[in-house]
Write an enzyme that holds these catalytic residues in place. Sequence first.
Site, mmCIF file in Angstrom:
data_model
loop_
_atom_site.group_PDB
_atom_site.id
_atom_site.type_symbol
_atom_site.label_atom_id
_atom_site.label_comp_id
_atom_site.label_asym_id
_atom_site.label_seq_id
_atom_site.Cartn_x
_atom_site.Cartn_y
_atom_site.Cartn_z
ATOM 1 N N GLU A 64 51.613 33.465 34.794
ATOM 2 C CA GLU A 64 52.950 32.902 35.056
ATOM 3 C C GLU A 64 53.525 32.252 33.800
ATOM 4 O O GLU A 64 54.664 31.813 33.791
ATOM 5 C CB GLU A 64 52.887 31.900 36.220
ATOM 6 C CG GLU A 64 52.057 30.644 35.985
ATOM 7 C CD GLU A 64 50.555 30.840 36.204
ATOM 8 O OE1 GLU A 64 50.033 31.953 35.982
ATOM 9 O OE2 GLU A 64 49.897 29.850 36.590
ATOM 10 N N CYS A 81 39.645 35.760 23.646
ATOM 11 C CA CYS A 81 38.321 35.570 24.243
ATOM 12 C C CYS A 81 37.224 36.104 23.331
ATOM 13 O O CYS A 81 36.057 35.829 23.536
ATOM 14 C CB CYS A 81 38.242 36.249 25.592
ATOM 15 S SG CYS A 81 38.327 38.011 25.439
ATOM 16 N N LYS A 94 49.126 40.678 39.076
ATOM 17 C CA LYS A 94 49.608 39.284 39.082
ATOM 18 C C LYS A 94 49.393 38.774 37.665
ATOM 19 O O LYS A 94 48.328 38.292 37.315
ATOM 20 C CB LYS A 94 48.801 38.468 40.104
ATOM 21 C CG LYS A 94 49.517 37.259 40.694
ATOM 22 C CD LYS A 94 49.972 36.248 39.685
ATOM 23 C CE LYS A 94 48.860 35.401 39.119
ATOM 24 N NZ LYS A 94 49.302 34.550 37.972
HETATM 25 P P1 NAD Z 1 43.396 31.008 33.575
HETATM 26 O O1 NAD Z 1 42.049 31.129 34.192
HETATM 27 O O2 NAD Z 1 44.064 29.689 33.583
HETATM 28 O O3 NAD Z 1 44.422 32.005 34.303
HETATM 29 C C1 NAD Z 1 44.135 33.386 34.459
HETATM 30 C C2 NAD Z 1 44.883 33.887 35.685
HETATM 31 O O4 NAD Z 1 44.398 33.209 36.840
HETATM 32 C C3 NAD Z 1 46.389 33.654 35.646
HETATM 33 O O5 NAD Z 1 47.036 34.780 36.170
HETATM 34 C C4 NAD Z 1 46.580 32.443 36.532
HETATM 35 O O6 NAD Z 1 47.825 32.436 37.209
HETATM 36 C C5 NAD Z 1 45.457 32.570 37.543
HETATM 37 N N1 NAD Z 1 44.949 31.285 38.012
HETATM 38 C C6 NAD Z 1 44.812 30.143 37.279
HETATM 39 N N2 NAD Z 1 44.281 29.163 38.041
HETATM 40 C C7 NAD Z 1 44.082 29.692 39.263
HETATM 41 C C8 NAD Z 1 43.551 29.175 40.482
HETATM 42 N N3 NAD Z 1 43.117 27.927 40.571
HETATM 43 N N4 NAD Z 1 43.476 29.995 41.544
HETATM 44 C C9 NAD Z 1 43.894 31.264 41.449
HETATM 45 N N5 NAD Z 1 44.420 31.816 40.331
HETATM 46 C C10 NAD Z 1 44.505 31.043 39.249
HETATM 47 O O7 NAD Z 1 43.281 31.593 32.099
HETATM 48 P P2 NAD Z 1 44.362 31.558 30.937
HETATM 49 O O8 NAD Z 1 44.484 30.170 30.425
HETATM 50 O O9 NAD Z 1 45.585 32.285 31.358
HETATM 51 O O10 NAD Z 1 43.652 32.476 29.841
HETATM 52 C C11 NAD Z 1 42.727 31.990 28.903
HETATM 53 C C12 NAD Z 1 41.310 32.190 29.371
HETATM 54 O O11 NAD Z 1 41.079 33.557 29.643
HETATM 55 C C13 NAD Z 1 40.287 31.805 28.304
HETATM 56 O O12 NAD Z 1 39.215 31.150 28.937
HETATM 57 C C14 NAD Z 1 39.833 33.143 27.749
HETATM 58 O O13 NAD Z 1 38.551 33.158 27.189
HETATM 59 C C15 NAD Z 1 39.879 33.976 28.970
HETATM 60 N N6 NAD Z 1 39.962 35.389 28.641
HETATM 61 C C16 NAD Z 1 38.845 36.147 28.845
HETATM 62 C C17 NAD Z 1 38.857 37.484 28.499
HETATM 63 C C18 NAD Z 1 37.644 38.328 28.715
HETATM 64 O O14 NAD Z 1 37.773 39.532 28.625
HETATM 65 N N7 NAD Z 1 36.481 37.771 29.001
HETATM 66 C C19 NAD Z 1 40.018 38.064 27.955
HETATM 67 C C20 NAD Z 1 41.131 37.263 27.780
HETATM 68 C C21 NAD Z 1 41.094 35.920 28.130
#
Ligand code: NAD
Length: 497
Positions: free
Chosen positions: A175, A280, A172
């Site tokens: 989006e 990240c 997934k």
């Molecule tokens: P996000 O948490 O908004 O979304 C990540 C995924 O979760 C997406 O596929 C999204 O559709 C889904 N999602 C979002 N809200 C949700 C909900 N309420 N319920 C279920 N699914 C949900 O993150 P983002 O903005 O896409 O990415 C940036 C974040 O990711 C930053 O905080 C970054 O630090 C982190 N990140 C961490 C790593 C790591 O390895 N630790 C790597 C890359 C990015």
Amino acid sequence: MKTVGHLIGGKTVISTDRTLPLNNPATGCKEGEVGLASAKDMQDAIAVAAAAFPAWRDTPQSKRAQIMFRFKAELEKHADEICQLIGLEHGKIPHDAAGELTRGIENVEFACFTPELLKGEFSKNVGPGIDSWSEFQPLGVVAGITPFNFPVMVPLWMYPLAISCGNTFILKPSERDPSAAIFVAQLAHDAGLPDGVLNVVNGDKEAVDTLLTDERVQAISFVGSTPVAESIYATATSHGKRCQALGGAKNHAIIMPDADIDNAVQALMGAAFGSSGERCMAISVAVAVGDEAAESLIAGLKTEMASLKIGSMEDNSNDFGPLISGAHRDRVVSLISSAESDGASLVVDGRSPIVNDDDSGFFVGGTLIDHVTQDMASYQQEIFGPVLCVVRARNLDEAMGFVNDHEYGNGTCLFTRDGEAARYFSDNVKAGMVGINVPLPVPVSYHSFGGWKRSLFGDLAAYGPDGMRFYTRRKTITQRWPSASLRESASFSFPSN
Ligand code: NAD
């Protein structure tokens, strides 16, 4: 205008009931839309993945590995198209997208090696005429939920290894930039992956909640922000699933008075501002030890930042591009403003950047803020933008206190020429990935990636040896064949040697 669909059972399926616009972040213009899966769409994908599992599990390991070899070749052949797709929806400049793809391909290379990893453990004669071995069996249907900032690399952290271990997979993707993930999954099919082994389903919370609660899904790998990671971990584990949920970060670099400051400046430029800070592992806090180190560091950064080139993916000489959305740009700008009103000094202000070409997109320029303190929102929160905060410390222990007291513990690094300080730092700092004069210590694919504290929920990190353990379940078999010379009468004591 394109509508991005799902890839389920090797076929494109388009959900039309609910859609989201796909914007080019460099112009702010809508370029297409993505159909969001309903719970029913996701259940259909799970059924397809479950049906594909038995035959895939029983496929000889070398055959699975050969598909990975061909997949790697496909990725290399189509590298430019992949980088183009990343750039159009994410805004990443091609040179940066190429780096992401290369690090993703590393994980496909590691997956080619799974027959070696899955050999298991064997002991002969653990008792009279008894042999025992442990094998690592695939789990079944497993799923990955990935963030926008690495639309190709993070999915490649997950499914090449998961499917090479014999699982079937549902991805997934974010989006916000799904096209590159779909294209890459199609390449895996072109490399010979049977239909149903890898499925990509676009969606939001509805799709994710279905994955978290459906009993046919055995494990969830998640990468994204900490609040979502925490909630995904709680829901998945309460439904009996194995879960690894990687969250956000606030990575500190400590600059010692003896460091090569010019080198640290160059390293921090890329680590803080590369990819607009939407990594990240980006360095978002520089902890200068002593005022002299702080002043030279700030002077060096200020000079270098004057020549930062910001713009769209159309010009590969740009250093970085736009942020992912207007809402995210507004959040980054408001955190910069909050630092200023909280009393920090804005050394370089990126809120109204000079952009090389059209500036209608979601751009924020490189920003440097000095005299940031622990009580400020700009220090506590992950900004996820091209913003470097400078805090000042009197000595290494005080500097490490900043890292250790922060809620996140993803990566950190130390700039020094002192081996003793470096050893003390790596022994005692509370973060999962540590660099010594290396600003972005992202582990290579044959190690594993994972933070500490609220940067990772779960016991096993992503990819590498931990990834293989995450996507398999140990089974230990103890075997004896009847033998005339070893007949035993009934014993009611606990078996021992
Ligand atoms: P996000 O948490 O908004 O979304 C990540 C995924 O979760 C997406 O596929 C999204 O559709 C889904 N999602 C979002 N809200 C949700 C909900 N309420 N319920 C279920 N699914 C949900 O993150 P983002 O903005 O896409 O990415 C940036 C974040 O990711 C930053 O905080 C970054 O630090 C982190 N990140 C961490 C790593 C790591 O390895 N630790 C790597 C890359 C990015």
